[in-house]
Design a protein around this motif. Structure first.
Motif, PDB file in Angstrom:
ATOM      1  N   LEU A 137      -8.324   3.494  13.718  1.00  0.00           N
ATOM      2  CA  LEU A 137      -8.383   4.340  14.136  1.00  0.00           C
ATOM      3  C   LEU A 137      -9.507   4.980  13.441  1.00  0.00           C
ATOM      4  O   LEU A 137     -10.386   4.944  14.498  1.00  0.00           O
ATOM      5  N   PHE A 138     -10.484   4.384  12.287  1.00  0.00           N
ATOM      6  CA  PHE A 138     -11.394   4.312  12.195  1.00  0.00           C
ATOM      7  C   PHE A 138     -12.678   3.177  12.946  1.00  0.00           C
ATOM      8  O   PHE A 138     -13.551   3.507  13.316  1.00  0.00           O
ATOM      9  N   TRP A 139     -11.629   2.111  13.318  1.00  0.00           N
ATOM     10  CA  TRP A 139     -12.497   0.861  14.052  1.00  0.00           C
ATOM     11  C   TRP A 139     -12.882   1.554  15.676  1.00  0.00           C
ATOM     12  O   TRP A 139     -13.637   1.188  16.279  1.00  0.00           O
ATOM     13  N   GLU A 140     -11.848   2.057  16.208  1.00  0.00           N
ATOM     14  CA  GLU A 140     -11.722   2.543  17.253  1.00  0.00           C
ATOM     15  C   GLU A 140     -12.977   3.974  17.295  1.00  0.00           C
ATOM     16  O   GLU A 140     -13.654   3.342  18.095  1.00  0.00           O
ATOM     17  N   GLN A 141     -13.087   4.207  16.821  1.00  0.00           N
ATOM     18  CA  GLN A 141     -14.782   4.943  16.530  1.00  0.00           C
ATOM     19  C   GLN A 141     -15.818   4.520  16.820  1.00  0.00           C
ATOM     20  O   GLN A 141     -16.381   4.585  16.455  1.00  0.00           O
ATOM     21  N   TYR A 142     -15.866   3.585  15.902  1.00  0.00           N
ATOM     22  CA  TYR A 142     -17.181   2.744  14.793  1.00  0.00           C
ATOM     23  C   TYR A 142     -17.117   1.672  16.124  1.00  0.00           C
ATOM     24  O   TYR A 142     -18.437   1.774  16.039  1.00  0.00           O
ATOM     25  N   PHE A 192       5.197   7.910  14.724  1.00  0.00           N
ATOM     26  CA  PHE A 192       4.177   6.960  15.237  1.00  0.00           C
ATOM     27  C   PHE A 192       2.992   7.413  14.076  1.00  0.00           C
ATOM     28  O   PHE A 192       1.999   7.020  13.719  1.00  0.00           O
ATOM     29  N   VAL A 193       3.756   7.288  12.978  1.00  0.00           N
ATOM     30  CA  VAL A 193       2.612   7.204  11.119  1.00  0.00           C
ATOM     31  C   VAL A 193       3.448   6.609  10.486  1.00  0.00           C
ATOM     32  O   VAL A 193       4.755   7.203  10.120  1.00  0.00           O
ATOM     33  N   LEU A 250      -0.129  -2.978  17.286  1.00  0.00           N
ATOM     34  CA  LEU A 250      -0.987  -2.878  16.587  1.00  0.00           C
ATOM     35  C   LEU A 250      -1.040  -3.114  14.628  1.00  0.00           C
ATOM     36  O   LEU A 250      -1.595  -3.707  14.249  1.00  0.00           O
ATOM     37  N   VAL A 251       0.552  -2.162  14.594  1.00  0.00           N
ATOM     38  CA  VAL A 251       0.549  -2.541  12.757  1.00  0.00           C
ATOM     39  C   VAL A 251       1.782  -2.166  13.081  1.00  0.00           C
ATOM     40  O   VAL A 251       2.788  -1.635  13.853  1.00  0.00           O
ATOM     41  N   LEU A 292       0.163   5.950  15.590  1.00  0.00           N
ATOM     42  CA  LEU A 292      -1.170   6.500  16.590  1.00  0.00           C
ATOM     43  C   LEU A 292      -2.481   5.765  16.514  1.00  0.00           C
ATOM     44  O   LEU A 292      -2.921   5.457  17.914  1.00  0.00           O
ATOM     45  N   ALA A 293      -2.212   4.442  16.501  1.00  0.00           N
ATOM     46  CA  ALA A 293      -3.413   3.877  16.298  1.00  0.00           C
ATOM     47  C   ALA A 293      -3.218   3.054  18.088  1.00  0.00           C
ATOM     48  O   ALA A 293      -3.851   2.747  18.300  1.00  0.00           O
ATOM     49  N   ASP A 294      -2.084   2.239  18.561  1.00  0.00           N
ATOM     50  CA  ASP A 294      -1.511   2.116  19.991  1.00  0.00           C
ATOM     51  C   ASP A 294      -2.465   3.083  20.536  1.00  0.00           C
ATOM     52  O   ASP A 294      -3.025   3.126  21.448  1.00  0.00           O
ATOM     53  N   LEU A 295      -1.958   4.204  20.080  1.00  0.00           N
ATOM     54  CA  LEU A 295      -2.173   5.649  20.930  1.00  0.00           C
ATOM     55  C   LEU A 295      -4.103   5.548  21.522  1.00  0.00           C
ATOM     56  O   LEU A 295      -4.750   6.188  22.215  1.00  0.00           O
TER      57      LEU A 295
END
Length: 194
Positions: free
Chosen positions: A95-100, A80-81, A148-149, A155-158
């Motif tokens: 991941l950063f975009w998800e939280q922001y 997953f990485v 997504l990648v 992990l981005a998808d999750l």
């Protein structure tokens, strides 16, 4: 034993649970009711001074917080990485975009509607506008792509499926986002999310 303090209503907590379950990790889940003030007790604040869930206590007693940091910790060395440095950086980007740019709108509106009981007309219009912008960004990225990648789930998808799959609970209708809807089903299948 590994211990996860989390609130089952929180996508940020559930994504940690889903990864641990998918990896077959043994852990103890401590249901932590944020709305009842469970994260404001002296005992909890001693674990996580930020007073947030999820909070993980590792087998050796070390504590880790912030959902995406926890995902990265447990996801290290798994499929997953991504092994490729560029694809891994793209995963971090999501991941950063998800939280922001996603969670502050999709999750916040869901919380206000579902848990705080606010009416639709009480929701700040900008939150809805930004939530739809986030879904449109995902729709563009997923049109013609399964993930997504790269060629498989990361992990981005999750991280992003946690609140996207329940966006309708915040009045974000996914009918206008067919690529996102299809992706939600793929991610749920890949991580065994029911």
């Amino acid at each position: 034993m590994l211990t996860v303090h989390g609130d089952n209503r929180s996508g940020n907590c559930l994504k940690v649970k889903w990864l641990l379950d998918r990896l077959g990790r043994d852990y103890r889940w401590v249901e932590t009711d944020v709305l009842a003030g469970a994260t404001r007790t002296p005992e909890f604040l001693a674990l996580n001074p930020a007073g947030q869930t999820p909070t993980v206590v590792l087998e050796d007693g070390q504590v880790l917080a912030q959902s995406n940091a926890i995902l990265l910790y447990f996801g290290e060395g798994t499929a997953f990485v991504p092994a490729d440095a560029y694809e891994r950086a793209r995963m971090y980007e999501w991941l950063f975009w998800e939280q922001y740019s996603h969670e502050p709108y999709i999750a916040v509106v869901r919380f206000q509607r579902l848990l705080a009981g606010r009416r639709a007309d009480e929701i700040e219009p900008r939150l809805m506008e930004r939530g739809h912008a986030a879904l449109a960004r995902m729709e563009g990225a997923l049109t013609g792509a399964d993930w997504l990648v790269g060629a498989g789930p990361t992990l981005a998808d999750l991280a992003l499926v946690a609140y996207t799959r329940v966006a309708h609970e915040g009045d974000f209708d996914l009918a206008g986002y067919p690529a996102v809807r299809a992706w939600v089903l793929r991610v749920e299948g890949a991580f065994g999310i029911g």
